[in-house]
Write an enzyme that holds these catalytic residues in place. Structure first.
Site, short mmCIF file in Angstrom:
data_model
loop_
_atom_site.label_atom_id
_atom_site.label_comp_id
_atom_site.label_asym_id
_atom_site.label_seq_id
_atom_site.Cartn_x
_atom_site.Cartn_y
_atom_site.Cartn_z
N THR A 156 -13.06 -5.80 7.42
CA THR A 156 -13.62 -7.00 6.79
C THR A 156 -15.11 -6.81 6.50
O THR A 156 -15.58 -7.12 5.39
CB THR A 156 -13.41 -8.22 7.72
OG1 THR A 156 -12.01 -8.39 7.92
CG2 THR A 156 -14.00 -9.48 7.13
N SER B 47 -10.43 0.95 8.40
CA SER B 47 -10.53 0.25 9.68
C SER B 47 -9.74 1.02 10.74
O SER B 47 -8.62 1.47 10.48
CB SER B 47 -9.95 -1.15 9.51
OG SER B 47 -9.99 -1.85 10.73
N ALA B 48 -10.32 1.13 11.94
CA ALA B 48 -9.70 1.96 12.99
C ALA B 48 -8.37 1.40 13.51
O ALA B 48 -7.44 2.16 13.79
CB ALA B 48 -10.67 2.12 14.16
N CYS C 224 -2.85 -12.47 8.38
CA CYS C 224 -4.11 -13.16 8.19
C CYS C 224 -3.90 -14.59 7.71
O CYS C 224 -4.80 -15.41 7.83
CB CYS C 224 -4.98 -12.41 7.21
SG CYS C 224 -5.21 -10.72 7.73
N1 PLP Z 1 -8.19 -5.17 4.11
C1 PLP Z 1 -6.87 -5.08 4.23
C2 PLP Z 1 -6.04 -4.64 3.05
C3 PLP Z 1 -6.25 -5.40 5.43
O1 PLP Z 1 -4.92 -5.34 5.55
C4 PLP Z 1 -7.05 -5.82 6.52
C5 PLP Z 1 -6.43 -6.24 7.80
O2 PLP Z 1 -5.33 -6.77 7.82
C6 PLP Z 1 -8.44 -5.88 6.33
C7 PLP Z 1 -8.97 -5.55 5.12
C8 PLP Z 1 -9.36 -6.32 7.43
O3 PLP Z 1 -9.57 -5.30 8.38
P1 PLP Z 1 -10.10 -5.70 9.82
O4 PLP Z 1 -8.96 -6.31 10.56
O5 PLP Z 1 -10.56 -4.39 10.42
O6 PLP Z 1 -11.23 -6.64 9.63
#
Ligand code: PLP
Length: 386
Positions: A70, A196-197, A322
Site C-alpha cells: 500500500t 509486498s513481502a 480488502c
Molecule cells: N496491491 C495489490 C494488488 C494487493 O493485492 C494488495 C494486498 O492485497 C496490496 C496492493 C496491498 O499490499 P499490502 O497488504 O502490503 O499493503
C-alpha cells in the site's frame, strides 16, 4: 486447516521464520550506527536489497524498502505527482487495489485530474480508452500487473508502449504478480513497481518499490537519511531480512511452485464446474495468475458460503479481502459488469505453495454440499440469476 486465501496473505515460510528468529535473537543494532553491530545489520539489509533487485532485474540502488505494498503504491503516484506539478493528470484503472484507487481519489480531491480506464468482462483494461485519455498533462499511468480478485494479467507491454510514445511515466502494482509470473523491470519497461513481502511467504509490514534511476519522485516520509533519503525512519530490519530470504526462496522454488499451484488450481476449478450447477467463473481462462479462482454461486450470499466453509476449517474470501469489512459490492466485480446480486454471491479461492491435493479433495467434498444446502434453505429460484 485448508487455507485458500493466499492472495490476502501467505503463511510465513518456515525457512523465513527461522532466518528472522535468528536475526531477532542476535541483531538489535540500528543500521544507521557506524559501529560494528549497526554496520552488520546494514550489510544484511544491503544483501536483502540485492536479492530483491536481482529477482526483478533492477539495480540495488533502485530498490526502496517501504512498510507495505500500500505504501509503495501511495509513494509511486503521490511522489511522482508531487515532483511534476506541471503535469496534474493521472491515469489508472477501474480495477486497481484500494491502495491505488483511494490514493487517486485523494489526489482528485486535491485538484488533480484522474481518469479510471474501464475493463472488459474479464477485467482486462481497454487499451484504446487509455490511449485516448493520455494528454501532455499526464504525469503517470498506473496499471496493476495482475488483479488480486480475478487474477487477470494486464497488457503492461501495451501500456508502456503507448505511454512511452508521449514520454509518460508508468507504474505497475506487481504485489499479486511477484512470484507468480516471471518478469523483470527491463522487459516490462515500467519506471516504478510495487511489491509486498507478505504475498510471497515473507513477513507482514514490509514492502518495496522499484524506482528506475532518474525517475522524478518526492518522498512521502521525511526525516532521517534512511533509504537514500527516499523513505525516512529506522528500518524494519527483521522484516527486510525476512523479505530478502522469502525472495531468495522464491527464486529457487518458483518454477516448482508455479507448476504445483497451477495443477491444484486446475483440478479445483474443473471439480467445482463439474460438481456445482449454476456457477459462473469470473476472469479470463488463460491470461490469469493460475492460482486465483473467482466463482459466483447464483442465488447465495458469499458470506454464508464463507462462514459454512469456515466451520469445516476451510478459509476462502468473499471477492477481495480488502473489501470484506464493507457492505459494498466489490468495485472489481462491478467493473466487469456483474449484477449486484451475482457479485454478492462471489467467492475467491487463491492457492499457494503450501496447498496440497488433499486440500483440493476436501473442498471438492465440502463445497458442493454446502452450496446445495444453502440453496435449499434460501428457496430462491436460481434460474433468475443466470
Ligand atoms: N496491491 C495489490 C494488488 C494487493 O493485492 C494488495 C494486498 O492485497 C496490496 C496492493 C496491498 O499490499 P499490502 O497488504 O502490503 O499493503
Amino acid at each position: 486447516m485448508v487455507y485458500l486465501d493466499n492472495n490476502a496473505t501467505t503463511p510465513l515460510d518456515p525457512r523465513v521464520c527461522e532466518v528472522m528468529s535468528q536475526f531477532l535473537r542476535n541483531h538489535f543494532g540500528n543500521p544507521s550506527s557506524l559501529y560494528p553491530i549497526g554496520r552488520d545489520v546494514k550489510e544484511m539489509i544491503t544483501a536483502a536489497r540485492e536479492t530483491i533487485a536481482e529477482a526483478i532485474g533492477a539495480k540495488r540502488s533502485e530498490i526502496v524498502f517501504t512498510g507495505s505494498g500500500t505504501e509503495s503504491d501511495n509513494f509511486a503516484i503521490r511522489g511522482v505527482m508531487d515532483a511534476l506539478p506541471e503535469k496534474p493528470e493521472l491515469i489508472t484503472s477501474a480495477v486497481e487495489h484500494p491502495a491505488l484507487i483511494e490514493t487517486a481519489n485523494y489526489l482528485e480531491k486535491m485538484g488533480k485530474k484522474v481518469t479510471f480506464v474501464p475493463v472488459d468482462e474479464c477485467g482486462t483494461i481497454n487499451v484504446e480508452f487509455l490511449e485516448k485519455a493520455i494528454s501532455s498533462k499526464t504525469a503517470i499511468v498506473s496499471i496493476m500487473h495482475a488483479n488480486n480478485e480475478l487474477g487477470t494479467i494486464q497488457p503492461i507491454a501495451d501500456v508502456v508502449r503507448i505511454a512511452k510514445m508521449k514520454d509518460i511515466l508508468v507504474h505497475t502494482d506487481a504485489v499479486q504478480s511477484f512470484g507468480k509470473i516471471d518478469f523483470n523491470v527491463t522487459d516490462l519497461g515500467v519506471d516504478l513497481l510495487s511489491i509486498s513481502a507478505h504475498k510471497v511467504y515473507g513477513p507482514k509490514g514490509v514492502g518495496a518499490i522499484y524506482i528506475r534511476k532518474g525517475t522524478p519522485i518526492q518522498p512521502l516520509i521525511y526525516g532521517g537519511h534512511q533509504e537514500r533519503l527516499m523513505r525516512a525512519g529506522t528500518e524494519n530490519t527483521a522484516g527486510i531480512v525476512g523479505f530478502g530470504e522469502a525472495v531468495r526462496i522464491m527464486m529457487t522454488d518458483s518454477k516448482k511452485d508455479k507448476k504445483h499451484i497451477a495443477r491444484l488450481a486446475n483440478r479445483l476449478k474443473t471439480g467445482i464446474e463439474e460438481r456445482i450447477p449454476k456457477t459462473k467463473f469470473n476472469g479470463p481462462e488463460t491470461n490469469r495468475i493460475q492460482g486465483t479462482l473467482n466463482f459466483s454461486f447464483y442465488g447465495l450470499e458469499a458470506e454464508a458460503i464463507l462462514l459454512a466453509l469456515a466451520t469445516k476449517d476451510i478459509y476462502v474470501s468473499t471477492g477481495s479481502a480488502c473489501s470484506e469489512e464493507s457492505e459494498e459490492v466489490s468495485h472489481v466485480l462491478s467493473a466487469i459488469g456483474l449484477k449486484p446480486e451475482v457479485a454478492r454471491s462471489t467467492v475467491r479461492m487463491s492457492l499457494g505453495r503450501f496447498n496440497s491435493e488433499t486440500d483440493v479433495d476436501t473442498v471438492l467434498t465440502e463445497l458442493p454440499e454446502i452450496v446445495r444446502k444453502l440453496r435449499e434453505i434460501s428457496g430462491l429460484d436460481i434460474d433468475d440469476y443466470a
